[in-house]
Design a protein around this motif. Structure first.
Motif, PDB file in Angstrom:
ATOM      1  N   LEU A 107      12.816  13.003   1.065  1.00 48.75           N
ATOM      2  CA  LEU A 107      12.597  12.753   2.488  1.00 48.75           C
ATOM      3  C   LEU A 107      11.781  11.495   2.750  1.00 48.75           C
ATOM      4  CD1 LEU A 107      11.806  16.312   3.902  1.00 48.75           C
ATOM      5  CD2 LEU A 107      13.963  15.080   3.997  1.00 48.75           C
ATOM      6  N   LYS A 108      10.728  11.301   1.948  1.00 53.20           N
ATOM      7  CA  LYS A 108       9.829  10.187   2.259  1.00 53.20           C
ATOM      8  C   LYS A 108       9.048   9.755   1.021  1.00 53.20           C
ATOM      9  CE  LYS A 108       6.119   8.882   5.491  1.00 53.20           C
ATOM     10  NZ  LYS A 108       5.218   9.367   6.575  1.00 53.20           N
ATOM     11  N   TRP A 109       8.995   8.452   0.806  1.00 55.70           N
ATOM     12  CA  TRP A 109       8.134   7.898  -0.232  1.00 55.70           C
ATOM     13  C   TRP A 109       6.729   7.738   0.336  1.00 55.70           C
ATOM     14  CZ3 TRP A 109       8.911   7.739  -5.191  1.00 55.70           C
ATOM     15  CH2 TRP A 109      10.210   7.623  -5.705  1.00 55.70           C
ATOM     16  N   MET A 110       5.736   8.141  -0.423  1.00 56.94           N
ATOM     17  CA  MET A 110       4.342   7.959  -0.032  1.00 56.94           C
ATOM     18  C   MET A 110       3.733   6.722  -0.714  1.00 56.94           C
ATOM     19  SD  MET A 110       4.064  10.427   2.020  1.00 56.94           S
ATOM     20  CE  MET A 110       4.599  12.095   2.400  1.00 56.94           C
ATOM     21  N   ILE A 111       4.515   6.118  -1.592  1.00 55.68           N
ATOM     22  CA  ILE A 111       4.050   4.935  -2.330  1.00 55.68           C
ATOM     23  C   ILE A 111       5.158   3.876  -2.326  1.00 55.68           C
ATOM     24  CG2 ILE A 111       2.363   6.055  -3.793  1.00 55.68           C
ATOM     25  CD1 ILE A 111       5.889   5.421  -5.064  1.00 55.68           C
ATOM     26  N   LYS A 112       4.837   2.684  -2.828  1.00 55.10           N
ATOM     27  CA  LYS A 112       5.832   1.608  -2.996  1.00 55.10           C
ATOM     28  C   LYS A 112       5.461   0.826  -4.247  1.00 55.10           C
ATOM     29  CE  LYS A 112       3.409  -1.612   0.142  1.00 55.10           C
ATOM     30  NZ  LYS A 112       2.249  -0.733   0.356  1.00 55.10           N
ATOM     31  N   PRO A 113       6.395   0.047  -4.817  1.00 55.36           N
ATOM     32  CA  PRO A 113       6.090  -0.739  -6.006  1.00 55.36           C
ATOM     33  C   PRO A 113       4.860  -1.620  -5.775  1.00 55.36           C
ATOM     34  CG  PRO A 113       8.449  -0.732  -5.626  1.00 55.36           C
ATOM     35  CD  PRO A 113       7.833  -0.060  -4.438  1.00 55.36           C
ATOM     36  N   GLY A 114       3.973  -1.627  -6.770  1.00 57.83           N
ATOM     37  CA  GLY A 114       2.740  -2.389  -6.680  1.00 57.83           C
ATOM     38  C   GLY A 114       1.540  -1.559  -6.293  1.00 57.83           C
ATOM     39  N   ASP A 115       1.767  -0.352  -5.720  1.00 58.13           N
ATOM     40  CA  ASP A 115       0.651   0.514  -5.338  1.00 58.13           C
ATOM     41  C   ASP A 115      -0.019   1.109  -6.578  1.00 58.13           C
ATOM     42  OD1 ASP A 115       1.202   0.026  -2.725  1.00 58.13           O
ATOM     43  OD2 ASP A 115       1.976   2.022  -2.254  1.00 58.13           O
ATOM     44  N   THR A 131      -0.033  12.028  -4.040  1.00 56.95           N
ATOM     45  CA  THR A 131       1.342  12.369  -3.683  1.00 56.95           C
ATOM     46  C   THR A 131       2.253  11.153  -3.843  1.00 56.95           C
ATOM     47  OG1 THR A 131       0.601  14.034  -2.101  1.00 56.95           O
ATOM     48  CG2 THR A 131       2.848  13.235  -1.860  1.00 56.95           C
ATOM     49  N   LEU A 132       3.352  11.340  -4.584  1.00 54.11           N
ATOM     50  CA  LEU A 132       4.324  10.264  -4.786  1.00 54.11           C
ATOM     51  C   LEU A 132       5.409  10.276  -3.715  1.00 54.11           C
ATOM     52  CD1 LEU A 132       4.815  10.515  -8.666  1.00 54.11           C
ATOM     53  CD2 LEU A 132       3.428   8.857  -7.404  1.00 54.11           C
ATOM     54  N   PHE A 133       5.964  11.470  -3.440  1.00 49.36           N
ATOM     55  CA  PHE A 133       7.031  11.566  -2.449  1.00 49.36           C
ATOM     56  C   PHE A 133       7.127  12.985  -1.923  1.00 49.36           C
ATOM     57  CE2 PHE A 133       8.891  12.080  -6.676  1.00 49.36           C
ATOM     58  CZ  PHE A 133       9.673  13.215  -6.558  1.00 49.36           C
ATOM     59  N   LEU A 134       7.811  13.116  -0.796  1.00 46.65           N
ATOM     60  CA  LEU A 134       8.068  14.410  -0.167  1.00 46.65           C
ATOM     61  C   LEU A 134       9.535  14.755  -0.386  1.00 46.65           C
ATOM     62  CD1 LEU A 134       7.017  16.701   1.749  1.00 46.65           C
ATOM     63  CD2 LEU A 134       7.872  15.304   3.647  1.00 46.65           C
ATOM     64  N   VAL A 135       9.788  15.962  -0.895  1.00 42.34           N
ATOM     65  CA  VAL A 135      11.162  16.364  -1.189  1.00 42.34           C
ATOM     66  C   VAL A 135      11.495  17.643  -0.434  1.00 42.34           C
ATOM     67  CG1 VAL A 135      10.508  17.686  -3.252  1.00 42.34           C
ATOM     68  CG2 VAL A 135      12.838  16.818  -3.041  1.00 42.34           C
ATOM     69  N   GLU A 136      12.696  17.698   0.133  1.00 38.64           N
ATOM     70  CA  GLU A 136      13.197  18.890   0.806  1.00 38.64           C
ATOM     71  C   GLU A 136      14.035  19.681  -0.180  1.00 38.64           C
ATOM     72  OE1 GLU A 136      15.928  20.061   4.677  1.00 38.64           O
ATOM     73  OE2 GLU A 136      16.505  18.369   3.422  1.00 38.64           O
ATOM     74  N   THR A 137      13.656  20.943  -0.410  1.00 39.38           N
ATOM     75  CA  THR A 137      14.451  21.820  -1.260  1.00 39.38           C
ATOM     76  C   THR A 137      15.107  22.878  -0.384  1.00 39.38           C
ATOM     77  OG1 THR A 137      12.731  23.477  -1.675  1.00 39.38           O
ATOM     78  CG2 THR A 137      12.659  21.485  -3.025  1.00 39.38           C
ATOM     79  N   GLU A 148       5.352  18.384  -1.600  1.00 37.29           N
ATOM     80  CA  GLU A 148       4.774  17.092  -1.962  1.00 37.29           C
ATOM     81  C   GLU A 148       4.649  17.045  -3.484  1.00 37.29           C
ATOM     82  OE1 GLU A 148       1.087  16.708   0.103  1.00 37.29           O
ATOM     83  OE2 GLU A 148       2.036  16.318   2.052  1.00 37.29           O
ATOM     84  N   ILE A 149       5.231  16.026  -4.098  1.00 41.26           N
ATOM     85  CA  ILE A 149       5.242  15.927  -5.551  1.00 41.26           C
ATOM     86  C   ILE A 149       4.129  14.979  -5.994  1.00 41.26           C
ATOM     87  CG2 ILE A 149       6.614  15.392  -7.584  1.00 41.26           C
ATOM     88  CD1 ILE A 149       7.645  17.770  -5.927  1.00 41.26           C
ATOM     89  N   PRO A 150       3.181  15.472  -6.805  1.00 42.66           N
ATOM     90  CA  PRO A 150       2.032  14.652  -7.203  1.00 42.66           C
ATOM     91  C   PRO A 150       2.297  13.805  -8.444  1.00 42.66           C
ATOM     92  CG  PRO A 150       1.743  16.876  -8.007  1.00 42.66           C
ATOM     93  CD  PRO A 150       3.045  16.867  -7.252  1.00 42.66           C
ATOM     94  N   SER A 151       1.512  12.769  -8.595  1.00 43.88           N
ATOM     95  CA  SER A 151       1.597  11.912  -9.773  1.00 43.88           C
ATOM     96  C   SER A 151       0.954  12.619 -10.958  1.00 43.88           C
ATOM     97  CB  SER A 151       0.887  10.583  -9.511  1.00 43.88           C
ATOM     98  OG  SER A 151       0.816   9.822 -10.702  1.00 43.88           O
TER      99      SER A 151
END
Length: 430
Positions: free
Chosen positions: A19-27, A34-40, A46-49
């Motif tokens: 659904l949504k990236w919480m980060i971008k390259p270089g961060d 949290t790296l990204f939000l995923v709909e199951t 929220e998927i953590p690093s």
């Protein structure tokens, strides 16, 4: 370099929509960020690093469907290696495999297993299993894709692998034959090709709606439904709720009729245990449950979710009301914990909340029954003195698994439920 793969977060979830990236390259990220939000098909998670470093590359776009085991993001940890560090596998991993809060344990900073796939199937179709189980199968020389899992939603457990190993070592004459349940589950007919004429618009199903569709087919295919409908005079309940509603609000509780209905159901289930059971078709046994976990169907923009009030028989009316508020909010926001959607023993669906008077609900497999509740409305009723009076009437419908419950049982069940709802003081004294 850490290649982070979409982890197995349990409960049969094999894919999700990013659904949504919480980060971008270089961060720069820390472990737990949290790296990204995923709909199951059940929740938004929220998927953590799993580690600290700098985001090197993201491997999917917002809106993409991602699968368990896919590399989703690369994190430069500064160690100069090309692979993620392999964490040791231990027994705790399998225990935590179905818990959202333990995502880090089963995250794929573990190398992919090397098992083969039937007919050239891609990793998108691999069986559900924890890293513990995959390593065990690999060590025993077993193709895990050939094993039928007995865990939640077909997950392959360690016990399944050991049994498969034993079967491999048996002579052919002693090999287990097809079970009754496998015969029952064989597809009985071929679905004809869908043909339409005229202009159409195709709309893909959400992951939640796909799961609902599968569950409805499963329930109606396996469980022979029968329904009993009735009306209950809830005039005294309406009056009682009105008298205590303000007091409940002072305690921060929005008191609806549902807590009273849940309390009445738990008491009725104790009197009629077969309604709080499941049917084991393979062993031809009824599994009477000694716990009372009441599911409540919640309407969300994406479809129905069924959060569960655990141990409802041990909770008071206000405690149940508070939990309903919390669970309903979590279900609508899709951030409810998976454990709150599991292990129901009986379900209530309230189509009256949407203004409907009657309906025939579908049993939530593998439960034995479901109660549908219509809206409460005023009706003229002839009382015991042959007088016409206005009463508050609620329509109800009870669907049963007709393999283990008969119409007479359903009638007696509803009569007992009526006693509790027509005399709400009984709920407080029980």
């Amino acid at each position: 370099m850490l290649e982070f793969k979409f982890p197995d977060i349990g409960e049969g979830i094999t894919e999700g929509k990013l659904l949504k990236w919480m980060i971008k390259p270089g961060d720069k990220v820390k472990e737990g960020d949290t790296l990204f939000l995923v709909e199951t098909d059940k929740v938004n998670a929220e998927i953590p690093s799993p580690g600290e470093g700098i985001i090197s590359e993201v491997m999917a776009k917002e809106g993409d469907v991602i699968y368990v085991g896919n590399v989703i993001v690369k994190i430069d940890t500064g160690d100069g290696s090309g692979k993620a560090e392999v964490k040791p596998i231990n027994e705790k991993e399998e225990e935590n495999a179905g818990v959202v809060g333990a995502i880090e344990v089963s995250s794929e900073v573990i190398e992919s297993s090397l098992e083969s796939y039937k007919n050239g199937a891609s990793s998108k179709q691999k069986v559900l299993a924890t890293p513990v189980s995959r390593k065990l199968a690999k060590d025993l020389g077993i193709d895990i894709n050939e094993i039928k899992g007995t865990g939640p939603v077909g997950r392959v457990m360690k016990e399944d692998i050991y049994k498969a190993k034993e079967q491999m070592e048996l002579p052919k004459s002693e090999m287990k034959s097809e079970t009754k349940q496998e015969v029952i589950n064989r597809p009985a007919l071929e679905i004809p090709e869908l043909k339409v004429s005229g202009e159409i618009e195709r709309q893909p199903l959400s992951t939640l709606r796909k799961t609902i569709a599968k569950n409805m087919v499963l329930s109606k295919t396996i469980i022979p439904h029968a329904a009993v409908m009735d009306e209950i005079d809830v005039t005294k309940l309406v009056e009682f709720r009105k008298s205590v509603k303000e007091m409940a609000e002072e305690k921060g509780v929005h008191l609806t009729y549902m807590p009273f209905i849940i309390k009445a159901i738990t008491l009725t289930l104790k009197d009629f245990p077969v309604f709080n059971s499941s049917y084991d078709a393979e062993k031809e046994e009824v599994l009477i449950k000694k716990y009372y976990n009441i599911g409540i169907a919640v309407d969300t923009p994406d479809g129905l979710l069924v959060p569960v009030i655990k141990d409802a028989d041990k909770k008071g009316i206000l405690d149940i009301a508070r939990e309903i508020q919390s669970l309903s909010e979590g279900a609508r926001n899709r951030n409810i914990a998976l454990e709150k959607l599991q292990n129901g023993s009986f379900t209530i669906t309230n189509y009256g909340a949407l203004g409907s008077s009657t309906g025939i609900p579908v049993i939530r497999y593998p439960e034995a029954a479901i109660l549908g509740i219509g809206k409460i409305g005023k009706k003229p009723v002839v009382n015991e003195k042959d007088e016409i009076v206005i009463r508050s009437i609620m329509n109800i419908s009870l669907c049963i698994d007709h393999r283990i419950i008969d119409g007479g049982d359903a009638g007696r069940f509803l009569n007992r439920l009526r006693e509790y709802l027509e005399s709400p003081m009984l709920l407080l004294m029980s």
